[in-house]
Enzyme design. Structure first.
Site, short mmCIF file in Angstrom:
data_model
loop_
_atom_site.label_atom_id
_atom_site.label_comp_id
_atom_site.label_asym_id
_atom_site.label_seq_id
_atom_site.Cartn_x
_atom_site.Cartn_y
_atom_site.Cartn_z
N SER A 1 -13.55 9.80 10.10
CA SER A 1 -12.76 9.02 11.05
C SER A 1 -13.07 7.53 11.01
CB SER A 1 -13.01 9.54 12.48
OG SER A 1 -14.38 9.48 12.78
N ASP B 1 -18.70 21.19 17.09
CA ASP B 1 -19.17 20.86 15.74
C ASP B 1 -20.68 20.67 15.75
OD1 ASP B 1 -18.87 20.50 13.04
OD2 ASP B 1 -18.41 18.37 13.18
#
Length: 993
Positions: free
Chosen positions: A689, A806
């Site tokens: 990202s 995650d």
């Protein structure tokens, strides 16, 4: 003539002058040589500082004038002439190589201690020339490669090369070092398979011989009995087979005999009872049969007797009851019969009784705490009868009192419930009677109270709320009556409240809604009346069971929405306020409440005259939504216009104007300082990202900046930013990375975090460098506990639970003190209230990382807290095994979860442990590592409902905590650090851990 020949001639003037000059120059030269020698020593020490950069060597200051006095340096010892005789840099966390020529530069060196560092380049070859060296300690220093021939180190008395990474042949050349008194190669599993040669008997002075976990194989050679100077013989953690040789009985000076974690069989030699100086014997985790020798138990100095997990039969010798020295008795998981010696602890400062999982009968020993030192009573799963001795109630030091799964009877002494230091009181599965007394208020350290499946009666006292640390209460299947005390709502840490199967009456206290950490609330099979408080629905999605009572009134709508009608079954007085459709068996059929019709609650609201209020609320909601959408459209249009017009900022000033700042902590920096530092040389990583920068502020503080790019045609960047900001900006926990502020701009968004100088856990465990040497089990357990506490906070301590989605070792950062912090919430899902979204709400994509994903998440795309539990279990396996989640050794379709689970199922947990740590933690640490591995297996159960909660995990890891700051030998000598090795703690299904 003779006198003339023998008489010396008188001195001549020239001759006298020459002699004087000779003496002058001799001493001048000698002085110059001594100065040169001192200069050489200073030069070498300076070279050492250069070869080992870092904070450790900053203690050596060579800048002082006129010359540095290195004899005053920390870790340096000198004789009166300024010659360096010793260097001790233990635990300085040095990384590098020892400079060559150490013995030539430091000829007077007698002791070199470099333990707990990272020594590169293999065994320092220059040390082989140190023929005067007496002490060499390079343990826990990551030295790899082969150990060379050590024969030249003739003066060596102490050789400690334990806990390293040596490979190749074991250096049997130590047999030539006849001055040796201490030899320690503990925990070097990389050696080739070897057998000790009989030439070892030439080490006639050796007192301590530690060869544990060195890949030794075969039978224990009987010639060990000829090494009569031995006081400590440790051969644990190898592949030794056959019988324990009777010749060991000739080691009359022996104090420590450690043979645990091998494959030894046969009977324990009765001749060991001749070792009158023996204080500690550990033969655990073998295949020994027969009985425990009476003579061994009668030894006058015996303090520690550990023989757990064997196949021993017969009684526990009564001679142990006469001991004046016994501190630890640990013989659990055998086939022992008969009674526990009645006088056990009567004459000694007994600290630990571990006899669980045997076939023992008779009563508990009444004098076990006679000297007030007893900390552990662990007698689970036997056939014991009789009452709990009243004296146990006054045994204040007790930390764990576990007598479950026996046939004990009689009233429980009131003081047992109020033991001031006990963390677990486990009375389950007996025939015990009496009430839970108000004395429970004194249990200041109690976390788990288990007394299920007994005949406990009376009322649950309100004073139980004074035991504020309670995490689990299980009093199910007893004969308790009366009301549930409202004070239970004050137990902020309570995770489980199981009161089912009693005779409780009265109403359900609304105060229970304040138990924000609660995961299990079971009040079924009682005589409770009244309604189900609507406020208890705030405890969802946790397990709630109100079935089979006398409850009445409407079922709260959230219970119906979540399909939890089974949890209210068996209450004839309950009803629903609207008609239920499409229900499937075995859901109970509940009648409509009086006055309710097909329109249900909606009709009731309108009929009650609230129609205008409902209309007003709807109108207000629509107006608010319209304003929000309009503002978002305007902001987006403005940003797009700036972007299309080339308004991207290229200077610090214009950059600052294009960013909006949202801060979550008091800031010591401004935008300029951050933006001006976003340059290539500060980049430390790239993610999916964006880019991560390491920035040093003018104040000297370091921060990490994550730069997320805004994509014009995608809202992904905004969604990630919004999720991370909303998540991290609203939470405060020591084990969750701190987000200082957010800069939101037209083309990028910046998140400014605290900087973690020690990187992430993945690098520490699997990367190159010194980290694997620094992360001993004490540190790894602390990391596991910190991560578990952080996740428990996210799952249980917030208004709306947060699923990280995650969890993996690369998302666990380590600060300067190696404390862990959970990071990277870019894909976290904030679970909104049940009226707005579901805990199991589906996501459009599968987030997470292969190897850490829970199996149900992979096929259902539903995020739950149990997904995080599974991922944490994988991380815990990494910590305990040192392996990656996916490795070729596991096979094409297998991962670490299947591999570890197979080892645990086969009872071979020790084979899966990180070989680099086994010697760091051989006796209590190894057991603690096995317990942690069992916790990891429970976390990774394929059935989500069978996984523990993170609050449970915190409790289990606390129980598996290793003794801190101790060496294995220290733990043998100091009973106060012995850890509960309860085999039931990780067994399932079994009574509560």
């Amino acid at each position: 003539m003779v006198s003339t020949l023998c008489r010396s001639p008188p001195p001549q003037p020239c001759s006298l002058l020459c002699s004087t000059l000779f003496i002058f120059f001799f001493f001048f030269a000698a002085g110059d040589s001594g100065a040169a020698a001192l200069d050489t020593q200073a030069t070498y020490l300076a070279k050492m500082k250069e070869q080992f950069p870092g904070p450790g060597m900053s203690r050596w200051d060579f800048t002082s004038s006129p010359a540095p006095d290195y004899c005053r340096f920390p870790g340096v010892a000198c004789d009166h002439g300024g010659n360096v005789t010793g260097i001790d840099v233990t635990s300085w966390r040095l990384v590098g190589r020892l400079p060559p020529g150490v013995c030539a530069a430091l000829p007077a060196l007698r002791e070199l201690r470099m333990a707990y560092n990272d020594l590169r380049g293999g065994f320092p070859a220059g040390l082989l020339n140190c023929t005067y060296l007496e002490v060499l300690n390079a343990s826990y220093s990551g030295v790899s490669g082969a150990v060379p021939d050590l024969s030249r180190l003739r003066a060596l008395r102490v050789l400690d090369l334990s806990d390293n990474l040596f490979t190749g042949a074991f250096p049997t050349s130590i047999a030539n070092l006849t001055a040796l008194e201490v030899v320690n190669f503990n925990e070097n599993p990389g050696f080739d398979i070897w057998r000790p040669p009989e030439t070892f008997t030439a080490m006639a002075r050796v007192r301590v011989l530690i060869l544990s976990t060195t890949s030794m194989r075969g039978a224990i050679p009987p010639w060990f009995g000829n090494m009569t100077s031995l006081t400590d013989l440790e051969l644990s953690g190898n592949f030794l087979t056959g019988r324990i040789p009777a010749s060991l009985a000739r080691l009359t000076r022996l104090e420590f005999l450690e043979l645990y974690y091998n494959e030894l069989e046969g009977e324990v030699p009765a001749g060991l009872g001749n070792l009158t100086r023996l204080t500690d014997i550990d033969l655990s985790e073998n295949r020994l049969t027969g009985g425990i020798p009476d003579a061994l138990c009668a030894l006058p100095e015996l303090r520690v007797l550990q023989m757990y997990t064997n196949r021993l039969t017969g009684p526990i010798p009564a001679a142990l009851g006469n001991s004046t020295q016994l501190r630890i008795l640990s013989v659990y998981r055998n086939l022992l019969t008969g009674g526990i010696p009645a006088d056990l602890g009567r004459y000694s400062d007994l600290n630990v009784i571990e006899v669980s999982e045997n076939l023992l009968t008779g009563p508990l020993p009444p004098h076990a705490c006679a000297h007030g030192k007893l900390q552990y009573i662990l007698v689970l799963s036997n056939l014991l009868t009789g009452p709990i001795p009243p004296a146990y109630a006054a045994c204040a030091p007790l930390l764990r009192f576990r007598v479950s799964s026996n046939h004990l009877e009689g009233d429980v002494p009131p003081g047992v419930f109020g033991l001031p230091h006990a963390s677990i009181v486990d009375l389950s599965y007996n025939h015990l009677t009496g009430p839970v007394p108000s004395a429970v208020a004194g249990a200041a350290n109690l976390t788990s109270l288990f007394a299920s499946n007994n005949r406990i009666s009376g009322e649950l006292p309100p004073e139980i709320a004074a035991a504020a640390g309670l995490v689990k209460i299980d009093l199910s299947n007893n004969a308790m009556a009366g009301a549930i005390p409202a004070t239970l709502g004050k137990l902020a840490k309570l995770n489980q409240l199981s009161l089912q199967g009693n005779r409780l009456n009265g109403s359900i206290p609304e105060t229970l809604a304040g138990l924000r950490s609660l995961n299990v609330l079971n009040l079924s099979y009682n005589a409770l009346s009244g309604g189900i408080p609507e406020s208890l629905c705030t405890l969802l999605p946790n397990s709630l069971d109100f079935s089979n009572n006398n409850l009445s009134g409407p079922v709260p709508a959230p219970l119906i929405k979540e399909g939890l009608l089974e949890s209210v079954a068996g209450n004839p007085g309950l009803c629903v306020a609207f008609r239920l459709e499409n229900l499937t068996d075995p859901a109970p059929a509940l009648p409509l409440c009086p006055g309710s019709g097909p329109g249900g609650l909606r009709r009731g609201m309108l009929a009650g005259g609230n129609v205008w209020a409902v209309v007003a609320v709807c109108a207000l909601a629509c107006a608010t939504a319209a304003l929000v959408l309009a503002r978002r459209w305007v902001v987006r249009a403005r940003q797009d216009a700036e972007h299309d017009g080339g308004a991207a900022a290229t200077s610090p000033a214009s950059s600052c104007r294009s960013y909006d700042v949202t801060s979550f902590h008091k800031l010591s920096f401004d935008q300029h300082e951050i933006l001006e530092a976003l340059i290539d040389k500060n980049i430390v990583g790239h993610g999916g990202s964006g880019t991560v920068y390491k920035i040093e502020l003018s104040s000297g503080e370091l921060v990490a900046v994550k730069k997320l790019w805004v994509k014009k045609l995608s809202w992904l960047g905004d969604r990630e930013l919004r999720t991370e900001v909303e998540t991290l900006g609203s939470i405060r926990h020591k084990n969750i990375v701190k987000l200082y502020c957010c800069y939101s701009g037209a083309h990028s968004n910046l998140l400014v975090y605290e900087y973690m100088p020690n990187g992430n856990l993945w690098e520490a465990l699997h990367g190159s460098g010194c980290f694997p040497l620094l992360l001993d089990w004490l540190t790894r357990h602390r990391v596991a506990m910190g991560v578990a506490q952080g996740l428990a906070y996210l799952h249980h301590d917030l208004l709306f639970p947060i699923v990280h989605r995650d969890i993996k070792s690369s998302n666990i950062l380590l600060d300067a003190d190696l404390e862990p912090k959970v990071a990277d919430f870019g894909i976290a899902k904030v679970l909104q209230s049940r009226s707005a979204s579901s805990l199991d709400a589906s996501t459009t994509t599968i987030a997470g990382t292969y190897g850490y994903l829970a199996p149900e998440y992979a096929y259902s795309s539903k995020a739950t807290t149990k997904c995080d539990v599974y991922s944490f279990g994988v991380v815990l396996m990494e910590l305990a095994t040192g392996r990656k989640p996916i490795e070729p050794e596991f096979g094409d379709t297998r991962d670490i979860v299947h591999w570890v689970s197979g080892k645990v199922a086969a009872g071979a947990e020790a084979e899966a442990l990180d070989k680099r740590l086994l010697a760091w933690s051989p006796s209590p640490y190894k057991e603690a590592m096995v317990q942690a591995l069992r916790v990891a297996v429970r976390c990774t159960c394929s059935v989500p409902s069978l996984r523990p909660t993170m609050a449970d995990v915190v409790q289990m890891l606390a129980e598996a905590a290793p003794p801190a700051g101790r060496t294995p030998k220290d733990n043998k000598l100091d009973d106060s650090s012995i850890k509960d090795k309860d085999p039931k703690a990780a067994a399932a299904p079994s009574p509560p851990p």
